[in-house]
Design an enzyme around this catalytic site. Sequence first.
Site, PDB file in Angstrom:
ATOM      1  N   ASN A  71       6.589   4.960  -1.753  1.00  0.00           N
ATOM      2  CA  ASN A  71       6.016   3.875  -2.552  1.00  0.00           C
ATOM      3  C   ASN A  71       5.548   4.457  -3.882  1.00  0.00           C
ATOM      4  OD1 ASN A  71       4.334   1.950  -3.742  1.00  0.00           O
ATOM      5  ND2 ASN A  71       3.484   1.249  -1.811  1.00  0.00           N
TER       6      ASN A  71
ATOM      7  N   HIS B  82       9.433  -4.756  -4.215  1.00  0.00           N
ATOM      8  CA  HIS B  82       8.604  -3.560  -4.285  1.00  0.00           C
ATOM      9  C   HIS B  82       8.824  -2.737  -3.025  1.00  0.00           C
ATOM     10  CE1 HIS B  82       5.320  -0.837  -4.404  1.00  0.00           C
ATOM     11  NE2 HIS B  82       4.544  -1.515  -3.591  1.00  0.00           N
TER      12      HIS B  82
ATOM     13  N   CYS C 136       1.351  -2.376  -8.359  1.00  0.00           N
ATOM     14  CA  CYS C 136       2.729  -2.377  -7.867  1.00  0.00           C
ATOM     15  C   CYS C 136       3.579  -3.510  -8.425  1.00  0.00           C
ATOM     16  CB  CYS C 136       2.737  -2.424  -6.340  1.00  0.00           C
ATOM     17  SG  CYS C 136       1.879  -1.031  -5.578  1.00  0.00           S
TER      18      CYS C 136
END
Length: 329
Positions: A285, A255, A130
């Site tokens: 996500n 993020h 990520c």
Amino acid sequence: MTESGHRTTAIAAGGSPAAGARIAGLGAYRPRTVVDNKQAAAAAGVSPEWIAQRVGVQERRHATESETVISMAVEAGREALAAAGTGANSVDVVVLATCSLPTAVPNGAARVIAGLGCRAAAGFDLNAVCAGFNHALAVADGLVRSAIARTVLVVGSERMTDWVSAHDRDTGPIFADGAAAALVVPAARPGIFPVAWGSDGRRADLIRIGAATGRLEMAGREVFGWAVTALTPVIRAACARANVEPGELKGFVPHQANLRIIKALGAAVGAASAITATDVTHAGNTCAASVPLALHALHHDGQLAAEDPVLLLGFGAGLSYAAQVVLSP
């Protein structure tokens, strides 16, 4: 000519090191299929309200069979090139940030180069999960400033739905698919500032691919606690390295892991006038694609003006993290 008679093309950036590098254009690709909370909740055995309250996601995009890590990266790259007003043949290097390729060989960046029609560009993949886009952006900044390359295309592209089970309530409703890209070029003054990065590998197993399941597994509560405590000093370090006070930031793009984490980090930044990206509510996500997708959304919606200082923050499995201030294109 090579000994076999094939013509080769040498790429050399040449010139003197640049004073700085900047983002010249952004691009994004969001899959066509929208999955709302009612659908995700039915698969995971929870209520739509449970998903919204726990992670803040209202809907997410799932890739179809034809929407691959590579094809999505190519589409995002094309838009970034068009936004910068340049062509594929100007690209010296492609860096593909991803953790969701189905196979490790051949590398994904080479296939993105072929899809874009770049002429003999160098290409490599970068897996910091990520935090991948932020790591790749730091690499691109170094390549351009050192004159190793003049134009670097950085792409974050993920098909996380290949690596999670829709029936796992800890991951299925959260993770999603998509891609976004940034074209990095030389600048008379820095538009990408020094990165603050690191990792806590001692706790790397908090997010992992399970050996028995072959699926992404995550200790969500522990990750949440780490993120809201360990990342505040990283945010401060990134601002200091850019010589920017948090109050001067116009945007904050963390993020897009979880809306609760985003809100907690936004409060910790201390940037009252900054717009905090909350793309997670409609995109889920998307790992390495989440930061550039959220930045692209703010830019596309006109919420950022040219040269606005924006703090980018990536974090996740590893436990890897990276943050840098950039000037909006």
